[in-house]
Enzyme design. Structure first.
Site, PDB file in Angstrom:
ATOM      1  N   ASP A  12     157.966   3.311 -26.270  1.00 27.50           N
ATOM      2  CA  ASP A  12     158.384   4.256 -25.227  1.00 27.50           C
ATOM      3  C   ASP A  12     158.052   3.773 -23.821  1.00 27.50           C
ATOM      4  OD1 ASP A  12     159.231   5.883 -27.301  1.00 27.50           O
ATOM      5  OD2 ASP A  12     157.300   6.923 -27.410  1.00 27.50           O
ATOM      6  N   LYS A  15     162.161   0.833 -22.425  1.00 23.85           N
ATOM      7  CA  LYS A  15     162.994  -0.327 -22.753  1.00 23.85           C
ATOM      8  C   LYS A  15     164.482  -0.030 -22.579  1.00 23.85           C
ATOM      9  CE  LYS A  15     161.106  -0.238 -26.822  1.00 23.85           C
ATOM     10  NZ  LYS A  15     160.020   0.725 -26.630  1.00 23.85           N
ATOM     11  N   GLY A  39     163.729   5.568 -29.979  1.00 28.95           N
ATOM     12  CA  GLY A  39     164.476   6.523 -29.155  1.00 28.95           C
ATOM     13  C   GLY A  39     164.508   5.945 -27.755  1.00 28.95           C
ATOM     14  N   HIS A  40     165.641   5.407 -27.369  1.00 26.92           N
ATOM     15  CA  HIS A  40     165.761   4.722 -26.077  1.00 26.92           C
ATOM     16  C   HIS A  40     166.596   5.579 -25.129  1.00 26.92           C
ATOM     17  CE1 HIS A  40     164.911   0.589 -28.149  1.00 26.92           C
ATOM     18  NE2 HIS A  40     163.933   1.455 -28.273  1.00 26.92           N
ATOM     19  N   GLN A 221     160.190  -0.109 -30.519  1.00 28.31           N
ATOM     20  CA  GLN A 221     158.740   0.085 -30.647  1.00 28.31           C
ATOM     21  C   GLN A 221     158.020  -0.784 -29.593  1.00 28.31           C
ATOM     22  OE1 GLN A 221     160.516  -0.463 -34.013  1.00 28.31           O
ATOM     23  NE2 GLN A 221     160.946   1.615 -33.483  1.00 28.31           N
TER      24      GLN A 221
HETATM   25  P1  GDP Z   1     161.929   3.432 -24.780  1.00 25.07           P
HETATM   26  O1  GDP Z   1     161.758   3.893 -26.180  1.00 25.07           O
HETATM   27  O2  GDP Z   1     161.026   2.276 -24.463  1.00 25.07           O
HETATM   28  O3  GDP Z   1     163.347   3.151 -24.398  1.00 25.07           O
HETATM   29  O4  GDP Z   1     161.422   4.636 -23.856  1.00 25.07           O
HETATM   30  P2  GDP Z   1     161.748   6.204 -24.063  1.00 25.07           P
HETATM   31  O5  GDP Z   1     163.154   6.454 -23.695  1.00 25.07           O
HETATM   32  O6  GDP Z   1     161.288   6.662 -25.382  1.00 25.07           O
HETATM   33  O7  GDP Z   1     160.734   6.845 -23.026  1.00 25.07           O
HETATM   34  C1  GDP Z   1     160.731   6.514 -21.678  1.00 25.07           C
HETATM   35  C2  GDP Z   1     160.940   7.809 -20.868  1.00 25.07           C
HETATM   36  O8  GDP Z   1     160.605   7.555 -19.511  1.00 25.07           O
HETATM   37  C3  GDP Z   1     162.370   8.268 -20.839  1.00 25.07           C
HETATM   38  O9  GDP Z   1     162.398   9.663 -20.751  1.00 25.07           O
HETATM   39  C4  GDP Z   1     162.937   7.641 -19.563  1.00 25.07           C
HETATM   40  O10 GDP Z   1     164.016   8.375 -19.015  1.00 25.07           O
HETATM   41  C5  GDP Z   1     161.744   7.725 -18.674  1.00 25.07           C
HETATM   42  N1  GDP Z   1     161.620   6.642 -17.664  1.00 25.07           N
HETATM   43  C6  GDP Z   1     161.906   5.330 -17.793  1.00 25.07           C
HETATM   44  N2  GDP Z   1     161.532   4.665 -16.674  1.00 25.07           N
HETATM   45  C7  GDP Z   1     161.006   5.588 -15.834  1.00 25.07           C
HETATM   46  C8  GDP Z   1     160.406   5.523 -14.540  1.00 25.07           C
HETATM   47  O11 GDP Z   1     160.275   4.464 -13.931  1.00 25.07           O
HETATM   48  N3  GDP Z   1     159.961   6.700 -14.009  1.00 25.07           N
HETATM   49  C9  GDP Z   1     160.067   7.886 -14.651  1.00 25.07           C
HETATM   50  N4  GDP Z   1     159.598   8.973 -14.051  1.00 25.07           N
HETATM   51  N5  GDP Z   1     160.622   7.991 -15.867  1.00 25.07           N
HETATM   52  C10 GDP Z   1     161.061   6.849 -16.453  1.00 25.07           C
HETATM   53  P1  IMO Z   2     160.687   3.188 -29.300  1.00 25.26           P
HETATM   54  O1  IMO Z   2     161.662   2.088 -29.646  1.00 25.26           O
HETATM   55  C1  IMO Z   2     156.849   5.096 -30.045  1.00 25.26           C
HETATM   56  C2  IMO Z   2     155.359   5.030 -34.161  1.00 25.26           C
HETATM   57  C3  IMO Z   2     155.285   6.353 -34.888  1.00 25.26           C
HETATM   58  C4  IMO Z   2     154.122   6.093 -35.818  1.00 25.26           C
HETATM   59  C5  IMO Z   2     154.306   4.621 -36.179  1.00 25.26           C
HETATM   60  C6  IMO Z   2     155.044   4.396 -37.492  1.00 25.26           C
HETATM   61  O2  IMO Z   2     161.348   4.434 -28.862  1.00 25.26           O
HETATM   62  O3  IMO Z   2     159.641   2.690 -28.371  1.00 25.26           O
HETATM   63  P2  IMO Z   2     157.562   4.680 -38.287  1.00 25.26           P
HETATM   64  O4  IMO Z   2     158.517   5.816 -38.163  1.00 25.26           O
HETATM   65  O5  IMO Z   2     158.034   3.420 -37.667  1.00 25.26           O
HETATM   66  O6  IMO Z   2     157.113   4.459 -39.701  1.00 25.26           O
HETATM   67  O7  IMO Z   2     156.238   5.155 -37.501  1.00 25.26           O
HETATM   68  O8  IMO Z   2     155.042   4.044 -35.124  1.00 25.26           O
HETATM   69  N1  IMO Z   2     156.688   4.699 -33.601  1.00 25.26           N
HETATM   70  C7  IMO Z   2     156.989   4.759 -32.304  1.00 25.26           C
HETATM   71  N2  IMO Z   2     156.256   5.176 -31.256  1.00 25.26           N
HETATM   72  N3  IMO Z   2     158.101   4.617 -29.849  1.00 25.26           N
HETATM   73  C8  IMO Z   2     158.838   4.170 -30.888  1.00 25.26           C
HETATM   74  O9  IMO Z   2     160.032   3.554 -30.729  1.00 25.26           O
HETATM   75  C9  IMO Z   2     158.305   4.268 -32.199  1.00 25.26           C
HETATM   76  N4  IMO Z   2     158.763   3.960 -33.424  1.00 25.26           N
HETATM   77  C10 IMO Z   2     157.760   4.222 -34.274  1.00 25.26           C
HETATM   78  O10 IMO Z   2     155.040   7.405 -34.004  1.00 25.26           O
HETATM   79  O11 IMO Z   2     152.914   6.205 -35.110  1.00 25.26           O
HETATM   80 MG    MG Z   3     161.265   5.650 -27.226  1.00 20.18          MG
END
Ligand code: GDP
Ligand code: IMO
Ligand code: MG
Length: 423
Positions: A12, A15, A39-40, A221
């Protein structure tokens, strides 16, 4: 030529946003591992979308998106996501290609994930319950079903055979839930999946590279969730690090050029497992609120803490990170005093390395403090207009990690990213 974008923490890191931002410089965006546990989040014309299976280049008209062999694919999630993308005006099938070697997540994998987590009680991993672990187990156990198999006449027989094996395991777990509705939607989704562009992924991508096309590999991840190098057993079931790009797409290491590591300006983790810099106080609560730190896949509140440079240095080492993008810097706005963990104290000894079995240790993080900045940086578009205090924070990170922070993301929006200059 292949560049990689991957997470350096526990996922998270942002990415999705960064892949979407860099995608315009590439011809192909490819996912190489993970599955719908990812979840991107992307913002396209101010509309938010969370991608779980489709690579984050899908909103660029002329970019090919490949789901590589290293991914585990849930056909139901894929279709749901395709519908969401379609509603945003993009035909997802046009530029989406899937490797025939990609492993399929079956409904029983999800059931097994759940049964397994329940059986672990307090020691549960905190899995996303998307069936990731059981699907990868069937891959390495040489039982799994792959996307190419759905085109074969004996697919149903293959399915039933594996399903029966799974049923025995579910019976052992005393798992009683009725999953017939899951199976129904699974078979409907498989029928539709047959009409997607199913390709031999390794020739597909190597031919692209040979003809001079540029590939961006999108990690899911984060490095600390890697099955080998993460905080095992509190990890996911794939190699999330740059080495996973070779096995997850079928390309050689020589093809990889830049490895772009993404880190938040602080740190989060969702699910169980060690997190030395976790904050259980008001500051942790502040970061969760300001950063809206709730899982994009499961909605669970994310655990929050200060940035951990010991873990980041480790991620630089195992991935060969060549440059860093720091996201969510805007969330630190207005915090009086910032901290960065520079070493761990374990049994009275100060160390700068990630130890084996962190979860079994009392780790005291040793911090360096920084004065924070008291301004709103979310509208800044030129690095020279960033607060001096933030520049010193970045400058320290550069020195400590010995890898440059090249971009600062200062908001979730597509344009909210600033190139670091003259530091
Ligand atoms: P990912 O899994 O690495 O793609 O990240 P996620 O989407 O799960 O979580 C990142 C969260 O931070 C999302 O809600 C994005 O919209 C938000 N986000 C990404 N970059 C920034 C930033 O620079 N500032 C803020 N405030 N939010 C951001
Ligand atoms: P993105 O790509 C954050 C975590 C789960 C759990 C562990 C194992 O959005 O960054 P799994 O379902 O893979 O067996 O879970 O890994 N986990 C993540 N945490 N971002 C993710 O993906 C994750 N994918 C799995 O919360 O601790
Ligand atoms: Mg994510």
């Amino acid at each position: 030529m292949v560049d990689v974008i991957l997470g350096m923490q526990w996922g998270d890191e942002g990415k999705g946003k960064i892949v979407d931002f860099f995608a315009k410089n590439y011809d192909v965006v490819a996912r190489f591992q993970g599955g719908p546990n990812a979840g991107h989040t992307l913002y396209v014309n101010d509309a938010k979308i969370v991608l779980h299976q489709i690579p984050s280049g899908i909103f660029h008209e002329n970019i090919i998106n490949l789901i590589g062999n290293g991914v585990v694919l849930d056909p139901v999630t894929l279709l749901r996501e395709c519908n969401a993308v379609e509603k945003m005006g993009v035909d997802p099938k046009k530029n989406l290609y899937i490797s025939e070697r990609t492993q399929i997540i079956l409904p029983t994998h999800r059931a097994l994930d759940k049964a397994n987590e329940i059986s672990k009680g307090n020691e549960k991993i905190g899995s996303t319950l998307k069936g990731i672990g059981p699907a990868y187990m069937d891959k390495t156990g040489r039982n799994g079903i792959r996307v190419g198999d759905i085109l074969n006449k004996n697919f149903t027989t293959q399915y039933i055979k594996l399903r029966m094996k799974h049923q025995k395991l579910l019976d052992n777990f005393n798992f009683q839930e009725d999953i017939s509705a899951w199976e129904e939607e699974f078979f409907e989704a498989v029928e539709i999946l047959k009409n997607f562009n199913i390709v031999n992924g390794e020739y597909f991508i190597n031919n692209k590279i040979a003809s001079g096309k540029k590939v961006l590999a999108e990690g899911a991840q984060g490095s600390m969730l890697d099955v080998d190098f993460g905080t095992f057993p509190f990890v996911t079931s794939s190699n999330t690090i740059s080495a996973g790009v070779c096995t997850g797409l079928g390309i050689s290491p020589q093809k990889i050029k830049d490895v772009i590591g993404i880190t938040k300006a602080y740190c989060t983790r969702v699910g169980s497992g060690p997190f030395p810099t976790e904050l259980h106080d008001e500051m942790g609560e502040h970061l969760r609120k300001a950063g809206n730190e709730f899982g994009a896949t499961t909605g669970r509140p994310r655990r929050c803490g200060w940035i951990d440079l010991v873990a980041l240095k480790f991620a630089c080492m195992i991935n060969g990170v060549t440059e860093i993008v720091m996201t969510k810097a805007d969330i630190l706005d207005g915090i009086e005093s910032l901290k960065a963990c520079t070493s761990y104290k374990i049994e009275g000894k100060e160390i700068m390395e990630i130890p084996f079995q962190m979860q079994k240790m009392e780790i005291e993080p040793i911090y360096k403090s920084f004065e924070g900045w008291n301004s709103d940086i979310s509208e800044v578009s030129d690095f020279k207009d960033m607060p001096e205090k933030m520049k010193s924070y970045i400058s320290f990170l550069n020195q400590y990690l010995n890898v440059p922070v090249k971009y600062i993301s200062n908001g979730p929006g597509r344009e909210q990213i600033v190139m670091v200059e003259n530091i």
